[in-house]
Write a protein that holds these residues in place. Sequence first.
Motif, PDB file in Angstrom:
ATOM      1  N   UNK A  51       0.851  -1.194   0.000  1.00  0.00           N
ATOM      2  CA  UNK A  51       0.000   0.000   0.000  1.00  0.00           C
ATOM      3  C   UNK A  51       0.878   1.232   0.000  1.00  0.00           C
ATOM      4  N   UNK A  52       0.568   2.159  -0.890  1.00  0.00           N
ATOM      5  CA  UNK A  52       1.228   3.458  -0.914  1.00  0.00           C
ATOM      6  C   UNK A  52       0.210   4.462  -0.390  1.00  0.00           C
ATOM      7  N   UNK A  53       0.569   5.158   0.672  1.00  0.00           N
ATOM      8  CA  UNK A  53      -0.307   6.161   1.273  1.00  0.00           C
ATOM      9  C   UNK A  53       0.169   7.531   0.847  1.00  0.00           C
ATOM     10  N   UNK A  54      -0.680   8.237   0.109  1.00  0.00           N
ATOM     11  CA  UNK A  54      -0.379   9.587  -0.351  1.00  0.00           C
ATOM     12  C   UNK A  54      -1.153  10.587   0.500  1.00  0.00           C
ATOM     13  N   UNK A  55      -0.417  11.397   1.245  1.00  0.00           N
ATOM     14  CA  UNK A  55      -1.012  12.481   2.014  1.00  0.00           C
ATOM     15  C   UNK A  55      -0.506  13.786   1.432  1.00  0.00           C
ATOM     16  N   UNK A  56      -1.366  14.794   1.380  1.00  0.00           N
ATOM     17  CA  UNK A  56      -0.916  16.060   0.826  1.00  0.00           C
ATOM     18  C   UNK A  56      -1.993  17.115   0.828  1.00  0.00           C
TER      19      UNK A  56
END
Length: 189
Positions: A51-56
Amino acid sequence: MKSSLALIMALPNESKGLFEQAQIDVHYSGIGKVNAAFKAFEVIQATGCKTLLNLGSAGSSYFERHALVEVTSFVQRDMDVSPLGFEVGVTPMDQDHPGAIDLEPYFSHLPKGVCGTGDSFETGQPKVPCNLVDMEGYAMAKVCKKLGVRLISVKYITDGADDSAHLDWEENLMLGAKKLLSLYQSITT
């Protein structure tokens, strides 16, 4: 070290050093779709994450400023080959991935949105239907789809994607970093 989850953000401005202070590994992609695609691929290869978690951060004239919004679909707001008869937002001859890349929702308590990604800082109404805008997400979603990695993406709404967006974005990043850190800690502790 192999991990099932890797965290990616566009810029250190979006974390304000809070993630590093909390001893959390953050991978920064840089601005734009090319940088985001390259870094997402690099992170997935290096970490073996599932899983790649992208926060921004993102702009939106639909969601309230300071809201956290989970992205459930990414579209390209700057892909326009319509003079050749293609629909705006669709990459010609790319049968593997149509205009929208849908994500499986993860957070039940967050509002859901369609994010338009493009290599421009949006200050108007995008050509494709979406209710928030960023500059990296679609590229990360495409890499994840191709590699069979789940992408979860949550955006903090910093601005209204309007004429004052550039001022509001910088002003609201610290509050956004705090909210994103709290969200991250809620799923990893």
